[in-house]
Design an enzyme around this catalytic site. Structure first.
Site, mmCIF file in Angstrom:
data_model
loop_
_atom_site.group_PDB
_atom_site.id
_atom_site.type_symbol
_atom_site.label_atom_id
_atom_site.label_comp_id
_atom_site.label_asym_id
_atom_site.label_seq_id
_atom_site.Cartn_x
_atom_site.Cartn_y
_atom_site.Cartn_z
ATOM 1 N N GLU A 1 -7.669 -19.087 -32.011
ATOM 2 C CA GLU A 1 -7.589 -17.759 -32.625
ATOM 3 C C GLU A 1 -6.289 -17.623 -33.407
ATOM 4 O O GLU A 1 -5.199 -17.832 -32.868
ATOM 5 C CB GLU A 1 -7.644 -16.670 -31.549
ATOM 6 N N HIS B 1 -11.527 -17.670 -25.612
ATOM 7 C CA HIS B 1 -12.505 -18.189 -26.562
ATOM 8 C C HIS B 1 -12.781 -19.643 -26.181
ATOM 9 O O HIS B 1 -11.863 -20.471 -26.170
ATOM 10 C CB HIS B 1 -11.977 -18.071 -27.984
ATOM 11 N N GLU C 1 0.244 -23.891 -49.320
ATOM 12 C CA GLU C 1 -0.133 -23.216 -50.556
ATOM 13 C C GLU C 1 0.471 -23.920 -51.769
ATOM 14 O O GLU C 1 -0.034 -23.800 -52.890
ATOM 15 C CB GLU C 1 0.318 -21.754 -50.501
ATOM 16 N N HIS D 1 -12.161 -21.756 -57.928
ATOM 17 C CA HIS D 1 -12.233 -20.299 -57.947
ATOM 18 C C HIS D 1 -10.961 -19.700 -58.539
ATOM 19 O O HIS D 1 -9.974 -20.410 -58.779
ATOM 20 C CB HIS D 1 -12.462 -19.751 -56.534
ATOM 21 N N HIS E 1 -6.000 -14.537 -22.399
ATOM 22 C CA HIS E 1 -5.052 -13.622 -23.034
ATOM 23 C C HIS E 1 -5.620 -12.215 -23.093
ATOM 24 O O HIS E 1 -6.806 -11.988 -22.808
ATOM 25 C CB HIS E 1 -4.672 -14.102 -24.437
ATOM 26 N N HIS F 1 -9.593 -12.071 -21.735
ATOM 27 C CA HIS F 1 -10.701 -12.891 -22.198
ATOM 28 C C HIS F 1 -10.171 -14.234 -22.687
ATOM 29 O O HIS F 1 -8.966 -14.469 -22.707
ATOM 30 C CB HIS F 1 -11.449 -12.186 -23.342
ATOM 31 N N HIS G 1 -9.163 -26.056 -53.134
ATOM 32 C CA HIS G 1 -8.459 -26.578 -51.954
ATOM 33 C C HIS G 1 -9.333 -27.621 -51.244
ATOM 34 O O HIS G 1 -10.557 -27.629 -51.400
ATOM 35 C CB HIS G 1 -8.172 -25.471 -50.936
ATOM 36 N N ARG H 1 -4.203 -15.287 -59.992
ATOM 37 C CA ARG H 1 -3.943 -16.516 -59.222
ATOM 38 C C ARG H 1 -4.829 -17.552 -59.882
ATOM 39 O O ARG H 1 -6.043 -17.476 -59.817
ATOM 40 C CB ARG H 1 -4.311 -16.314 -57.748
ATOM 41 N N GLU I 1 -11.380 -21.393 -47.589
ATOM 42 C CA GLU I 1 -10.479 -20.257 -47.785
ATOM 43 C C GLU I 1 -11.214 -18.974 -47.387
ATOM 44 O O GLU I 1 -12.290 -18.681 -47.913
ATOM 45 C CB GLU I 1 -10.026 -20.166 -49.235
ATOM 46 N N HIS J 1 -8.258 -22.756 -59.407
ATOM 47 C CA HIS J 1 -7.788 -23.803 -58.508
ATOM 48 C C HIS J 1 -8.845 -24.106 -57.453
ATOM 49 O O HIS J 1 -9.886 -23.443 -57.386
ATOM 50 C CB HIS J 1 -6.481 -23.368 -57.827
#
Length: 441
Positions: free
Chosen positions: A338, A333, A221, A196, A377, A331, A153, A148, A157, A151
């Site tokens: 998530e 967050h 992407e 990277h 959830h 529970h 971003h 890959r 990541e 490149h």
């Protein structure tokens, strides 16, 4: 006539008074200084005990129908049976579902796949699952030796190795460099803007497959910054001047991006060029596969965040297994969304979005789920094998609030006033987070 109207009026007043009267009569002991708390049943109906379990699993041979108890009716028109079998709780939802919550399921199998010589990549982002505003994911495959390309971003990541091994390289803004190998179950992380590469090793003849997660739901992407794409769009005169050489030195650079391409596998002991600025102080890899999971009554958990994987300041995760019949407890967050990835098994999740809004979804291996911050959830194993999934958060720390722990640490009389629970039930509430609870007795 007047007498008749008076009689009707008096009757109406008595009827109105009867309707307005409370269901419980006032105590005749007018001298009492205390009274029993009004039970919820006297102000709102009791919750129904009607069965609301999942009605069928994806491997059923039956033709699924949108029928639950006395509700619904069979399908007379065309039906996509395989999809209905995978989504029992959309076809015949539990009666506890209500209101409107956006779709929170996306199978990578429905994503367009970008095929290259040496591998492929497919993605999930806000375009296909609008509820997922804060994170997006990519599933990528590289044959042994495939690269890959170099490149970077605009986003962070975070990666989880699904299969095989890979070697990653990076150089930070100070000129410090890094090289490391990752294996199945391991992680890597690159901060935004850090260049990277990823290359599959030949530890496995098949190469590697991995999951990438980015902290932006609009991430694509197809919009990353690629080395070959950049140089293909810079005049060669400028390139030659930048590197203080001739134009001829760049006669063989590609005219367009490579993205994924085949190459010779790297040696396992590959060394990075020695940098005057040294190596990156906080490694960009983490051997999660070597972390011993915490054993729970219904499964296991591994938690990895910036306290253990110090480089990963923007994304954290829990790797969870749930045994058949068990569930990831109720529970939420507090401040983090998530992004969930299901690695194996079958699971059921109900999202509670406040104001009477709730919706249930069914997941299996290769599916992506999403839970907005503060949505209540759970994750229930509905299959006959271990449910294995990742909870990934747009934060450097993993945080959740356990319903059981909250109630256990709240004054019992206050809990009783809300839920009318017995002392025996309250005594069984856990003052520590169960995280994954075993099958009920």
């Amino acid at each position: 006539m007047a007498s008749s109207m008076l009689s009707i009026a008096v009757s109406f007043l008595f009827a109105t008074a009867a309707i307005a009267a409370p269901a419980a009569s006032v105590s005749s002991d007018v001298g009492s200084a205390t009274s029993a708390a009004t039970a919820p049943a006297e102000t709102v109906p009791l919750a129904s005990d009607n069965p609301n379990g999942i009605l069928f699993l994806p491997d059923t041979n039956a033709i699924p129908q949108p029928i639950r108890g006395t509700l619904g009716a069979n399908i007379l028109g065309p039906q996509n049976i395989p999809i209905d079998r995978q989504n029992a709780d959309l076809l015949a939802p539990p009666t506890t579902d209500a209101g409107n919550i956006q779709n929170a399921k996306w199978p990578f199998s429905l994503s367009h796949n970008r095929l290259q010589t040496g591998g492929w990549a497919r993605q999930q982002n806000q375009d296909v699952m609008p509820i997922a505003t804060s994170m997006a994911g990519v599933n990528m495959r590289l044959e042994a030796g495939a690269i890959r390309e170099l490149h970077w971003h605009k986003t962070a990541e975070w990666a989880y190795m699904i299969s095989g091994s890979a070697q990653i390289t990076a150089v930070d803004e100070n000129g410090a460099n890094f090289i490391g190998n990752v294996h199945q179950g391991d992680l890597w992380y690159f901060p935004p803007g850090i260049p990277h590469s990823i290359q599959a090793t030949n530890d496995s003849e098949a190469g590697t497959e991995f999951l990438l997660v980015f902290d932006d739901g609009a991430f694509s992407e197809d919009s990353t910054f690629l080395l070959t794409d950049w140089l293909a769009h810079v005049p060669k005169e400028a390139i030659a001047k930048n590197f203080q050489t001739s134009i001829a030195a760049f006669d063989h650079i590609p005219a367009q991006q490579l993205y994924i391409f085949p190459s010779a596998p790297p040696p396992d002991n590959q060394q990075a060029p020695k940098s005057p600025q040294g190596t990156i102080p906080n490694p960009f890899t983490f051997s999660l596969s070597q972390v011993k999971p915490t054993q729970l009554s219904g499964g296991t958990v591994k938690i990895v965040d910036s306290t253990t994987f110090t480089a990963a300041t923007a994304i954290s995760a829990s790797e969870i297994t749930v045994e058949p019949g068990a569930m990831r407890e109720l529970h939420w967050h507090p401040t983090q969304d998530e992004w969930t990835f299901f690695i194996g098994g079958q699971g059921r999740v109900t999202l509670f979005g406040s104001s009477g809004n709730a919706r249930t979804f069914d997941y299996e291996a290769g599916d992506v789920g999403f839970v907005p911050a503060s949505f209540g959830h759970y994750v229930e194993n509905t299959g006959n094998t271990t449910l294995h999934f990742l909870e990934i958060f747009n934060s450097g720390r993993v945080q959740d609030v356990s319903l059981s722990q909250w109630l256990a640490l709240t004054p019992p009389d206050l809990v009783k006033a809300h839920l009318q629970l017995s002392d025996e039930t309250i005594s069984k509430l856990s003052k520590t987070k169960p995280i994954v609870v075993g099958p009920s007795n």
